[in-house]
Scaffold this active site. Sequence first.
Site, PDB file in Angstrom:
ATOM      1  N   VAL A 280       0.875  -1.242   0.086  1.00  0.00           N
ATOM      2  CA  VAL A 280       0.180   0.207  -0.237  1.00  0.00           C
ATOM      3  C   VAL A 280       0.879   1.234   0.066  1.00  0.00           C
ATOM      4  O   VAL A 280       0.358   2.460   0.341  1.00  0.00           O
ATOM      5  CB  VAL A 280      -1.166   0.134   1.219  1.00  0.00           C
ATOM      6  N   ARG A 282       4.463   2.528  -2.473  1.00  0.00           N
ATOM      7  CA  ARG A 282       4.539   2.755  -3.923  1.00  0.00           C
ATOM      8  C   ARG A 282       4.937   1.461  -4.575  1.00  0.00           C
ATOM      9  O   ARG A 282       5.861   0.471  -3.926  1.00  0.00           O
ATOM     10  CB  ARG A 282       5.525   3.826  -3.961  1.00  0.00           C
ATOM     11  N   GLU A 311       2.194   2.486 -13.668  1.00  0.00           N
ATOM     12  CA  GLU A 311       0.748   2.676 -13.543  1.00  0.00           C
ATOM     13  C   GLU A 311      -0.048   3.385 -14.531  1.00  0.00           C
ATOM     14  O   GLU A 311       0.509   4.495 -15.014  1.00  0.00           O
ATOM     15  CB  GLU A 311       0.270   3.335 -12.020  1.00  0.00           C
ATOM     16  N   HIS A 330      -4.718   1.344  -7.531  1.00  0.00           N
ATOM     17  CA  HIS A 330      -4.155   2.313  -6.672  1.00  0.00           C
ATOM     18  C   HIS A 330      -5.696   3.201  -6.149  1.00  0.00           C
ATOM     19  O   HIS A 330      -5.442   4.370  -6.168  1.00  0.00           O
ATOM     20  CB  HIS A 330      -3.221   3.244  -7.613  1.00  0.00           C
TER      21      HIS A 330
END
Length: 369
Positions: A280, A282, A311, A330
């Site tokens: 949780v 990066r 991402e 995310h």
Amino acid sequence: MTHPHSDDVTRAPAPDTDGAPADRPRIVIAANLPEELCRGIEEAEPRAEVIRDHFLYPPRRGAADWHGDPEHRRTAAQQRAYEEMVDSADVLFSLPDGDPAGLARTVRANPGLRWVQTMAAGGGAQVRAAGLTEDELERLTVTTAAGVHAEPLAEFALLGVLAGAKTLPRLQELQRRHEWGGRLEMRHVSEMTVLIVGLGGIGAMCAQKFSALGARVMGTTRSGEPVDGVDELVPIDQLARAAREADAIVVTLPGTDRTAGLVGADVLEGLREGTILVNVGRGTVIDEGALLAALEDGRIGYAALDVTATEPLPAESALWDHPNVLISPHTAAVSAREDDRIVTLFIDNLRRFVDGRPMRNVVDTVEFY
């Protein structure tokens, strides 16, 4: 498309012609913050001027949508008006359009800009991406939303560890096949050792939750300062040793040069069979090639990832199809209350700013966290 007309707006006054900040700091809302919260900032700190123009923001798609509708396009006149507005700020609430390039542009256009509040807990990465010079960084204070997302991210970490402990993929597969499956062994969090990699606001909240369920909690630290709920503090250079003792590992670290690839082959090669991994922090903190290898040979029995190194996660990534991986886009921190929480943090810092007191969550412009 353009933003629909709304009567519930406050138009931005023209900037001072000399570009100098007024006695009252001029706060420009650079993202689509709901009007009632803009007014809340005004009421909470009348010594500041709050400027916004809701005609110029992309429409929101939901709570805490700081970027807005990606299909939205300003007209050339609207873009000029938006840039004039953000370039008049002493203080920016949000990077312009949430974009590091927009931050770089306005810093160079506006020598009077003194403080930027990012919407992300990891706002340091956005500042680094802006490529500001040392002189520009020296004159600018950047603060992040660190702490605002601790509760929801700790809950996601708990979800990930519980899903792995209770063999959620196996249960889902049996259900899909309409098979009862017989007696299935499961693990209990109260009998597990959970290693939290990073004991900042998110990590500390994770420690509280896992400790409350009876887990033995280890946590990596640089400072060595005790943290509630943590049974053993682990120097970061002993991460590999601690990982070998863990039943579950929760990563909460920000993305910096120092943390890139920190959870790599040297850490993962010694894991117990079936170790659960949750990220949780990066995505760049975990070496995804080493992660896939550990998933394939069973060292990692389950991985719950709210973040990935790239991402959106590329469609060809093997993580998508691995049966023991949960992918969250995310979004684990998104909450209907996020706007309120960020504004509450901002108001506290605004009062500190006006009073000349130290501010919270100031970005380290050496390591950018």
